[in-house]
Design an enzyme around this catalytic site. Structure first.
Site, mmCIF file in Angstrom:
data_model
loop_
_atom_site.group_PDB
_atom_site.id
_atom_site.type_symbol
_atom_site.label_atom_id
_atom_site.label_comp_id
_atom_site.label_asym_id
_atom_site.label_seq_id
_atom_site.Cartn_x
_atom_site.Cartn_y
_atom_site.Cartn_z
ATOM 1 N N CYS A 259 36.877 41.229 47.272
ATOM 2 C CA CYS A 259 37.449 41.163 45.911
ATOM 3 C C CYS A 259 37.736 42.582 45.432
ATOM 4 C CB CYS A 259 36.525 40.433 44.953
ATOM 5 S SG CYS A 259 35.914 38.849 45.584
ATOM 6 N N ALA A 260 38.491 43.328 46.245
ATOM 7 C CA ALA A 260 38.592 44.783 46.120
ATOM 8 C C ALA A 260 39.516 45.272 45.011
ATOM 9 C CB ALA A 260 39.061 45.368 47.451
ATOM 10 N N ALA A 261 40.602 44.542 44.727
ATOM 11 C CA ALA A 261 41.600 45.049 43.777
ATOM 12 C C ALA A 261 41.004 45.160 42.366
ATOM 13 C CB ALA A 261 42.804 44.113 43.771
ATOM 14 N N PRO A 262 41.441 46.164 41.586
ATOM 15 C CA PRO A 262 42.562 47.080 41.801
ATOM 16 C C PRO A 262 42.245 48.329 42.609
ATOM 17 C CG PRO A 262 41.694 47.406 39.613
ATOM 18 C CD PRO A 262 40.904 46.267 40.209
ATOM 19 N N GLY A 264 39.368 50.768 42.481
ATOM 20 C CA GLY A 264 38.578 51.940 42.096
ATOM 21 C C GLY A 264 37.394 52.181 43.023
ATOM 22 N N LYS A 265 36.655 51.115 43.328
ATOM 23 C CA LYS A 265 35.504 51.243 44.219
ATOM 24 C C LYS A 265 35.965 51.458 45.662
ATOM 25 C CE LYS A 265 32.817 48.238 41.160
ATOM 26 N NZ LYS A 265 33.977 47.917 40.297
ATOM 27 N N ASP A 323 32.131 42.835 44.851
ATOM 28 C CA ASP A 323 32.420 43.044 43.426
ATOM 29 C C ASP A 323 32.965 41.718 42.912
ATOM 30 O OD1 ASP A 323 32.992 44.003 40.943
ATOM 31 O OD2 ASP A 323 34.593 45.358 41.566
ATOM 32 N N CYS A 376 30.657 42.831 36.520
ATOM 33 C CA CYS A 376 30.829 43.478 35.215
ATOM 34 C C CYS A 376 30.516 42.459 34.125
ATOM 35 C CB CYS A 376 32.233 44.049 35.062
ATOM 36 S SG CYS A 376 33.564 42.866 35.373
#
Length: 448
Positions: A259-262, A264-265, A323, A376
């Site tokens: 679940c990488a997008a957008p 930053g990590k 994430d 988050c």
């Protein structure tokens, strides 16, 4: 030569920004559309293209101020209206909110705030009959509003009741009040930098946080700020920058970012020397990730697929970052629409997805590998409870507590179990715009 009687009158300065603000408010409050969808990408409001930068900034501030203080605005307007806010004309509601927000919290002359709200109502067929009402109520707001505002003791009015009840039970009433107060302020711009954070803090007229994030109050489009085009930094809340650091030394490690997008990590992992496979189900979001990483000059393997369905292409990984999609209640400093778009009923189905993602990650992880899970969200079901359930089900996993030296000595963000939990009221500052963190949870687990 006299002007033609058929000439179109010039647009009143500032009216277009307020009209678009009204449309976007209507999108959030009545059509359940997110701010991001209405401000960027294919679904963005068509009028944004013709707005000057100054008017665009005004429109954004108007919308975010109203959504941040919506409960307080409703309370005050109900005191100023004999029969309540009109319900048969959304534009009249929007005009009252827009006018009152400017009078109470923004550097706009009262007469201009009243006049433009009246014009906004007059330009709408259904709302035009309320022009006199809007004029009278906003004039009264200019006279009495600040006094009424002082009678409101806390900003708990600006949180949905279900959220207020849950947070009070989880964090206590005092901390919940502090969180509500922090959420009432427009936040700073947080940047993760490639190197030399003190130099970038100076160039961008900001300051460096203990964690290394550069925090600035600069306004406007980030694309024109020094260092953006050169890929020297990317926008990322200081709290969001913490979970990726829990892997430790990443040089030449194979890391999957689910679940990488957008991105930053993803950028943090790549900058630390990892060989990153970024996975996300959304083609549009993955395109944004690719654009971001190209600007930063970073290379990763990018796969568009639902992370739950991904097999890893037969590979196992030294580390996996999950994430997970969540209610995002921790991001309300920057996304005030979340308060009014999310419902308590959203939590349970998201928890099911989070559990599936965690199970997938465990299966893809090498023995001895590290799993970092983060959300988050401020809801314990999406954080502490999810990890407790996973540890109960998976005897081959153990928690590795976060050390205070890994989070710049900020002991208050480490839980009794050794996980990371940031709150909007953490990292206070004399200038409240320079304080606060997004609400984040993260846990670090190792596979035996």
């Amino acid at each position: 030569m006299p002007p033609s009687r058929f000439a179109v009158p010039a647009e009143v300065p500032g009216l277009a920004a307020r009209r678009i603000a009204a449309d976007i408010l209507d999108g959030v409050l009545h059509k359940h559309r997110t701010l991001d969808d209405q401000l960027d990408g294919a679904g963005a409001h068509p009028g944004l293209k013709s707005l000057a930068d100054r008017d665009r900034a005004l429109m954004r501030r108007l919308v975010s101020t109203i959504l941040r203080r919506l409960g307080t605005l409703g309370h005050l307007l109900s005191r100023l209206l004999d029969r309540g806010i009109p319900t048969d004309a959304p534009r009249a509601q929007s005009a009252l909110l827009i006018g009152a927000a400017q009078i109470l919290w923004m550097d706009v002359p009262d007469h201009a705030a009243v006049d433009l709200s009246v014009r906004l109502v007059q330009s709408d067929r259904r709302a035009a009959k309320y022009a006199g009402l809007v004029n009278a109520v906003l004039r009264r707001c200019a006279r009495e509003g600040q006094g009424l505002l002082e009678e409101v003791k806390t900003q708990s009015l600006d949180l949905p009741q279900w959220m207020l009840t849950r947070w009070s039970a989880q964090y206590g009433e005092s901390t919940t009040r502090e969180m509500a107060l922090a959420l009432g302020h427009e936040p700073s711009l947080d940047l993760s930098v490639r190197s030399d954070a003190p130099q970038w803090a100076s160039r961008l007229h900001g300051e460096m946080l203990p964690t290394g994030t550069v925090r600035t109050l600069l306004q406007g489009s980030v694309t024109v700020l020094p260092g953006f085009a050169e890929g020297q930094w990317w926008v990322q809340d200081a709290a969001a920058a913490l979970p990726a650091r829990l892997f430790g030394d990443l040089k030449d490690k194979a890391i999957a970012d689910l679940c990488a997008a957008p991105g930053g990590k993803t950028a943090q992992l790549a900058l630390a020397g990892a060989r990153v496979t970024a996975v996300d189900r959304s083609p549009a979001r993955m395109a944004r990730l690719r654009d971001n990483l190209a600007r930063l000059g970073m290379e990763t393997e990018n796969i568009v697929i639902d992370s739950v369905e991904w097999t890893g292409n037969g590979q196992s990984f030294d580390g996996i970052l999950v994430d997970a999609p969540c209610t995002s209640t921790g991001t309300m400093r920057r996304h005030p629409d979340v308060a009014w778009l999310r419902q308590e009923a959203d939590i349970a189905p998201l928890c099911v997805l989070q559990k599936r993602l965690l199970q997938k990650a465990v299966g893809l992880l090498k023995p001895g590998g590290t799993l970092v899970y983060c959300t988050c969200s401020l809801e314990p079901e999406e954080g502490e409870h999810a990890i407790a359930a996973l540890l109960a089900d998976e005897s081959g996993l153990r928690r590795v507590p976060v050390r205070k030296d890994e989070v710049a000595g900020l002991e208050e963000i480490i839980t009794a179990d050794g996980d990371l939990r940031t709150l909007p009221c953490h990292l206070p500052h004399a200038d409240p715009r320079l304080g606060g963190l997004d609400g984040f949870y993260a846990a670090r687990l190792v596979k035996s």
